[in-house]
Design a protein around this motif. Structure first.
Motif, mmCIF file in Angstrom:
data_model
loop_
_atom_site.group_PDB
_atom_site.id
_atom_site.type_symbol
_atom_site.label_atom_id
_atom_site.label_comp_id
_atom_site.label_asym_id
_atom_site.label_seq_id
_atom_site.Cartn_x
_atom_site.Cartn_y
_atom_site.Cartn_z
ATOM 1 N N GLY A 166 -56.122 -31.535 10.322
ATOM 2 C CA GLY A 166 -57.530 -31.672 10.013
ATOM 3 C C GLY A 166 -58.059 -33.062 10.317
ATOM 4 O O GLY A 166 -57.377 -33.900 10.911
ATOM 5 N N PHE A 167 -59.307 -33.305 9.905
ATOM 6 C CA PHE A 167 -59.962 -34.594 10.122
ATOM 7 C C PHE A 167 -59.179 -35.689 9.422
ATOM 8 O O PHE A 167 -58.827 -35.579 8.245
ATOM 9 N N ALA A 168 -58.882 -36.758 10.156
ATOM 10 C CA ALA A 168 -58.099 -37.892 9.667
ATOM 11 C C ALA A 168 -56.648 -37.528 9.387
ATOM 12 O O ALA A 168 -55.922 -38.297 8.767
ATOM 13 N N GLY A 169 -56.209 -36.373 9.866
ATOM 14 C CA GLY A 169 -54.808 -35.980 9.742
ATOM 15 C C GLY A 169 -54.042 -36.324 11.003
ATOM 16 O O GLY A 169 -54.474 -37.110 11.840
ATOM 17 N N SER A 170 -52.883 -35.735 11.140
ATOM 18 C CA SER A 170 -52.035 -35.974 12.314
ATOM 19 C C SER A 170 -50.964 -34.909 12.363
ATOM 20 O O SER A 170 -50.778 -34.136 11.414
ATOM 21 N N ALA A 171 -50.238 -34.890 13.475
ATOM 22 C CA ALA A 171 -49.104 -33.974 13.592
ATOM 23 C C ALA A 171 -48.084 -34.232 12.493
ATOM 24 O O ALA A 171 -47.475 -33.302 11.948
ATOM 25 N N ARG A 172 -47.888 -35.506 12.148
ATOM 26 C CA ARG A 172 -46.902 -35.840 11.117
ATOM 27 C C ARG A 172 -47.291 -35.277 9.755
ATOM 28 O O ARG A 172 -46.416 -34.913 8.960
ATOM 29 N N LEU A 173 -48.566 -35.214 9.448
ATOM 30 C CA LEU A 173 -49.001 -34.646 8.182
ATOM 31 C C LEU A 173 -48.648 -33.162 8.097
ATOM 32 O O LEU A 173 -48.352 -32.651 7.010
ATOM 33 N N MET A 174 -48.650 -32.478 9.230
ATOM 34 C CA MET A 174 -48.375 -31.045 9.262
ATOM 35 C C MET A 174 -46.903 -30.734 9.524
ATOM 36 O O MET A 174 -46.520 -29.559 9.607
ATOM 37 N N ARG A 175 -46.073 -31.768 9.643
ATOM 38 C CA ARG A 175 -44.668 -31.550 9.985
ATOM 39 C C ARG A 175 -43.928 -30.638 8.998
ATOM 40 O O ARG A 175 -43.098 -29.817 9.412
ATOM 41 N N PRO A 176 -44.167 -30.719 7.674
ATOM 42 C CA PRO A 176 -43.468 -29.796 6.779
ATOM 43 C C PRO A 176 -43.695 -28.330 7.116
ATOM 44 O O PRO A 176 -42.774 -27.510 6.999
ATOM 45 N N LEU A 177 -44.908 -27.953 7.518
ATOM 46 C CA LEU A 177 -45.164 -26.572 7.915
ATOM 47 C C LEU A 177 -44.379 -26.216 9.168
ATOM 48 O O LEU A 177 -43.858 -25.093 9.287
ATOM 49 N N ALA A 178 -44.270 -27.155 10.108
ATOM 50 C CA ALA A 178 -43.479 -26.915 11.310
ATOM 51 C C ALA A 178 -42.012 -26.711 10.957
ATOM 52 O O ALA A 178 -41.339 -25.837 11.513
ATOM 53 N N ASP A 179 -41.489 -27.513 10.034
ATOM 54 C CA ASP A 179 -40.106 -27.350 9.595
ATOM 55 C C ASP A 179 -39.887 -25.963 8.997
ATOM 56 O O ASP A 179 -38.862 -25.313 9.247
ATOM 57 N N THR A 180 -40.840 -25.500 8.201
ATOM 58 C CA THR A 180 -40.697 -24.202 7.538
ATOM 59 C C THR A 180 -40.625 -23.064 8.546
ATOM 60 O O THR A 180 -39.723 -22.216 8.480
ATOM 61 N N VAL A 181 -41.565 -23.024 9.480
ATOM 62 C CA VAL A 181 -41.564 -21.901 10.431
ATOM 63 C C VAL A 181 -40.399 -22.010 11.419
ATOM 64 O O VAL A 181 -39.866 -20.991 11.875
#
Length: 514
Positions: free
Chosen positions: A75-90
């Motif tokens: 999202g706004f002011a986010g990054s790929a690193r912020l979403m990394r836990p979701l990537a790990d899960t899937v």
């Protein structure tokens, strides 16, 4: 008979204990971050200028079996690193995950046109970056091109739903905290999961429910007890996303596998600051400012008026033209408010009038006279070292365990500009309060409702409301370290210098480039 070694003091034992605890927390945090990658392989690539991060299970036989592919958008002011836990899960569920940094975010040095305005140029750039990620993932030999799923958060949720609506070959879409779905065509995208935090603004839930009613195969999940950011780290969110993506099964989600170790790193740096400040400043004792003539309520009323004037003046300052969404307004507010805080020191109430600054007894006992004249070299060197430590304390844990926190592109020169704004604000607060810790913290806290109110009435960008929680944490952290420096006998200017880096670094590296 005392068994205490000669020369050892209770304060010295306390600092030694803090040092041991700090080292232990840092070691545990580092180990936890290493363990978070166990069983996964990660690859960094750049496609058409878009930084991509590929995450997959280490032992799933690359190329032997085609897996679902999942593009995850922040999202706004986010990054790929912020979403990394979701990537790990899937990825642990057998899918191949691909994270991207949109223009102006994370490691992407390109600016996002109209960042924060959701206009045509901004949407076009987001769609381009998303299309690059989808094309890259679809072209991999280990990905089933008919099983591409899009996952997005906030701004990214809007981007993935719009993209999926125009590309019926997308197998599924997950929109977390979708800000607006009114422009989506009816019944598209078809297979849509809408997730919203139970503590988010009511508009997010209303948007999710309204969007779900306009098509078949849609589902709304309200995750209790979480707000706009913590929804990304909720176990329920991860389980719902994994089930929607499909895959071949795997380990249970571990949403906090990176967040907890990063918290231990922050704790270690925080604990280590106390003995380090005492060591570098020579434990010269705590400087105590003289009591102001005006009582504390008067000081706070004056500070309230100054912050109110700051939010009124910030929109007309040249800093609004800085290529940093929201950051230009914030920097201008800090600059002008800091100047005004320093100016009211000479206000007719004589808030700063007093005699010479007394100094409390040093750690070894006995009064330590205040130094006058030229600033000694040792305090300057100590402040520089502590400033570097502050930069590492805020950048390393955030970058390794939460979100992107390293300067790229224009951020290299924006970082010192934002730091100057923070320095002026903190120096003004220090001058007004004469280093009285609770008054100093209270003056900083006044900036929070001022900024929030400015966003509500339209004086500041609306996204300031998303920055305010981060600002609260940073100001509280800075106030605590400022109190440590005063107690260690650091020069009066040191808290502002060290604190400016603590506050400015996340602001300059996280807010989008425009």
């Amino acid at each position: 008979m005392s068994l205490r070694p000669p020369g050892e003091t209770p304060a010295g034992r306390g600092r030694a204990a803090l040092t041991v605890l700090a080292v232990l927390a840092l070691l545990l945090g580092g180990y936890g971050l290493l363990r978070a990658d166990a069983g996964l392989t990660t690859r960094q690539v750049t496609a058409d200028g878009v930084p991509l991060t590929l995450v997959r299970a280490a032992d799933d036989g690359a190329g032997a079996v085609r897996r679902p592919g999942v593009v995850i958008a922040h999202g706004f002011a986010g990054s790929a690193r912020l979403m990394r836990p979701l990537a790990d899960t899937v990825a642990r569920q057998g899918a191949v995950a691909l994270l991207l940094d949109f223009a102006g975010h994370g490691g992407n040095p390109a600016g996002l046109p109209g960042a924060g305005s959701d206009d045509t140029a901004s949407r076009g750039t987001l769609t381009h970056d998303l299309a690059v990620a989808v094309a890259y993932l679809r072209g991999r030999p280990d990905v089933d091109p008919t099983r591409i799923v899009l996952v997005g958060h906030s701004m990214g949720a809007g981007a993935v739903t719009r993209y999926a609506a125009g590309h019926p070959d997308i197998a599924g879409t997950v929109a977390i905290s979708l800000p607006d779905g009114g422009d989506l065509p009816d019944a598209r995208p078809q297979r849509l999961l809408l997730i919203v935090g139970g503590l988010e603004f009511p508009a997010f839930r209303a948007t999710a429910e309204a969007t779900a009613r306009r098509g078949d195969g849609r589902r709304v999940v309200v995750v209790p007890g979480v707000e706009h950011i913590s929804v990304l780290f909720a176990d329920r969110t991860h389980r719902e996303v994994a089930a929607w993506v499909g895959g071949v099964g795997g380990a249970a989600p571990r949403p906090a596998a990176r967040l907890v170790p990063a918290g231990l790193l922050l704790l270690g740096f925080g604990l280590g600051f106390v003995p380090l400040a005492a060591l570098l400043t020579g434990r010269r004792g705590r400087r105590v400012g003289p009591a102001p003539d005006a009582p504390a309520p008067v000081v706070l009323v004056v500070a309230t008026a100054v912050t109110g004037l700051g939010v009124l003046l910030a929109p007309v300052l040249p800093t609004t033209r800085l290529p940093l969404a929201v950051g230009g307004y914030l920097t201008g507010f800090l600059l002008v408010t800091g100047v005004l805080l320093a100016a009211v020191r000479h206000w007719p109430l004589r808030l700063s009038a007093a005699g010479p600054t007394p100094v409390a007894p040093a750690a070894a006992g006995g009064p330590v006279p205040a130094t006058g004249g030229r600033t000694p070299l040792r305090p300057v060197v100590a402040a520089l070292l502590l400033t570097g430590y502050a930069g590492a304390a805020v950048a390393v844990p955030i970058h390794l365990g939460l979100t992107w926190a390293l300067p790229v592109g224009a951020r290299w020169w924006l970082l010192p500009v934002v730091t100057v704004g923070c320095l002026v604000f903190l120096a003004g607060a220090e001058l007004l309060t004469r280093g009285r810790s609770w008054r100093y913290a209270a003056v900083g806290a006044l900036a929070v409702p001022a900024l929030g109110g400015a966003a509500v009435v339209g004086l500041a960008p609306g996204f300031v409301l998303l920055v305010v929680p981060l600002f609260v944490v940073l100001l509280g952290w800075q106030a605590a370290w400022a109190a440590v420096l005063r107690r260690a006998g650091a020069p009066r200017w040191a808290p502002a210098v060290v604190g400016a880096v603590l506050v400015a670094w996340p602001v300059a590296t996280a807010l989008p480039l425009s």
